[in-house]
Design an enzyme around this catalytic site. Structure first.
Site, PDB file in Angstrom:
ATOM      1  N   HIS A  52     -50.578  -8.939   9.008  1.00 17.92           N
ATOM      2  CA  HIS A  52     -51.357  -8.970  10.217  1.00 17.92           C
ATOM      3  C   HIS A  52     -50.224  -8.957  11.335  1.00 17.92           C
ATOM      4  CE1 HIS A  52     -48.119 -12.126  10.453  1.00 17.92           C
ATOM      5  NE2 HIS A  52     -48.486 -12.478  11.903  1.00 17.92           N
ATOM      6  N   HIS A  54     -49.612  -9.443  14.876  1.00 20.53           N
ATOM      7  CA  HIS A  54     -48.352  -9.887  15.522  1.00 20.53           C
ATOM      8  C   HIS A  54     -46.907  -9.105  15.648  1.00 20.53           C
ATOM      9  CE1 HIS A  54     -49.791 -14.491  15.507  1.00 20.53           C
ATOM     10  NE2 HIS A  54     -50.750 -13.594  16.376  1.00 20.53           N
ATOM     11  N   ASP A  56     -44.342  -9.606  15.291  1.00 22.61           N
ATOM     12  CA  ASP A  56     -42.768  -9.317  15.303  1.00 22.61           C
ATOM     13  C   ASP A  56     -43.121  -8.982  13.571  1.00 22.61           C
ATOM     14  OD1 ASP A  56     -44.700 -11.430  14.953  1.00 22.61           O
ATOM     15  OD2 ASP A  56     -42.853 -12.768  13.771  1.00 22.61           O
ATOM     16  N   HIS A  57     -44.847  -8.633  13.446  1.00 26.02           N
ATOM     17  CA  HIS A  57     -44.315  -8.147  11.999  1.00 26.02           C
ATOM     18  C   HIS A  57     -44.553  -6.484  11.898  1.00 26.02           C
ATOM     19  CE1 HIS A  57     -44.625 -12.424  10.044  1.00 26.02           C
ATOM     20  NE2 HIS A  57     -44.507 -12.927  11.296  1.00 26.02           N
ATOM     21  N   HIS A 108     -54.138 -18.222  10.706  1.00 26.78           N
ATOM     22  CA  HIS A 108     -53.043 -17.913  11.926  1.00 26.78           C
ATOM     23  C   HIS A 108     -53.757 -17.079  12.250  1.00 26.78           C
ATOM     24  CE1 HIS A 108     -49.247 -17.041  13.201  1.00 26.78           C
ATOM     25  NE2 HIS A 108     -48.777 -16.271  13.066  1.00 26.78           N
ATOM     26  N   ASP A 129     -47.893 -15.025   7.380  1.00 25.06           N
ATOM     27  CA  ASP A 129     -47.428 -16.759   8.487  1.00 25.06           C
ATOM     28  C   ASP A 129     -48.646 -17.609   7.608  1.00 25.06           C
ATOM     29  OD1 ASP A 129     -46.028 -14.869   9.221  1.00 25.06           O
ATOM     30  OD2 ASP A 129     -46.186 -14.864  11.577  1.00 25.06           O
ATOM     31  N   HIS A 167     -41.065 -16.423   7.603  1.00 21.96           N
ATOM     32  CA  HIS A 167     -40.114 -17.151   8.204  1.00 21.96           C
ATOM     33  C   HIS A 167     -39.178 -17.848   7.678  1.00 21.96           C
ATOM     34  CE1 HIS A 167     -41.359 -15.140  11.794  1.00 21.96           C
ATOM     35  NE2 HIS A 167     -42.431 -15.746  11.312  1.00 21.96           N
TER      36      HIS A 167
END
Length: 257
Positions: A52, A54, A56-57, A108, A129, A167
């Site tokens: 996805h 985001h 942090d990915h 998410h 996530d 995570h």
């Protein structure tokens, strides 16, 4: 195949799969941990998989592509660092450890996907996530009904499937799960096990689908004890409706300390 969780930021894992020569990475929010692992193990990066959009990915994708030339696959309906080969649920990605079946798992984010392979000795799931050990992702863009359907799809995978979440949220998730199901013996045993792992600085992941089905309240929304607990927390829900139970659990978890 060797499976490595590469720590990133404060609690992310970038998953690396390698055969001693070539490697695949999933959701590289940072490039540095991946480049260090490639050098340490003398590996060539063959593929980058994204679940996805985001930051942090995907934050390390451009640097990794520039450094290694590795191709990138990602969800068809999300904004990503181009160029990316776009995939939908039901597609297959031919890359190391695959073929990887793409599963649509919105909730998410609106276009979130997961990657599943049963080519190895144990099936393997990269779920970003959507599913965490003992929990699920926050509903930033999707609905409870979408997340329920997504989690049902993942829960239907073989029990032995290794669950590679993005995570290290396990302890906080399990403490919440204990509040939901205080008499779940499997959950209490797993919490103790994970507390021991973290006390020694070890990751709690990967988990397994079979384990998650027994301890994760978000995969147990149709269980009487879980539904009753959610209904006590929010009497407005219909405990026979799994997605309403999930919505109540997720709202409860958002404020749980």
């Amino acid at each position: 195949m060797n499976l490595l969780p590469l720590p990133a930021f404060s609690d992310n894992y970038i998953w690396m799969l390698h055969d001693g020569r070539q490697a695949l990475v999933v959701d590289p929010g940072e490039a540095a941990p991946v480049l260090a692992a490639l050098e340490r193990h003398a590996l060539q990066l063959q593929a980058i998989l994204i679940t996805h959009h985001h930051a942090d990915h995907v934050g390390g994708v451009a640097a990794l592509r520039a450094a290694t030339g590795a191709p990138v696959w990602g969800p068809a309906r999300e904004t990503l660092p181009e160029p990316v080969t776009r995939v939908h649920g039901g597609d297959q990605v031919e890359a190391l450890g695959g073929p990887w079946r793409v599963i649509d798992v919105p909730g998410h984010t609106a276009g979130h996907i997961a990657y599943f392979s049963d080519a190895g000795a144990e099936p393997l799931l990269f779920c970003g996530d959507t599913l965490f050990s003992g929990g699920c992702g926050r509903l930033f863009e999707g609905t409870p009904a979408q997340m329920q359907q997504s989690l049902d799809a993942l829960a239907a995978l073989p029990d032995a499937t290794r669950v590679c979440c993005a995570h290290e949220y396990t302890l906080s998730n399990l403490r919440f799960a204990r509040a939901v199901e205080p008499n779940n013996a499997a959950l209490l045993h797993y919490l103790e096990h994970c507390e021991g792992l973290r006390a020694h600085g070890m990751p709690t992941l990967p988990s397994s689908i079979g384990l998650e089905r027994s301890i994760n309240p978000f995969l147990r929304t149709r269980e009487t004890a879980v539904a009753a607990s959610a209904h006590r927390h929010d009497p407005r829900i219909h405990p026979q409706q799994a997605h309403e139970v999930l919505a109540a659990l997720r709202a409860w978890k958002n404020d749980f300390r």
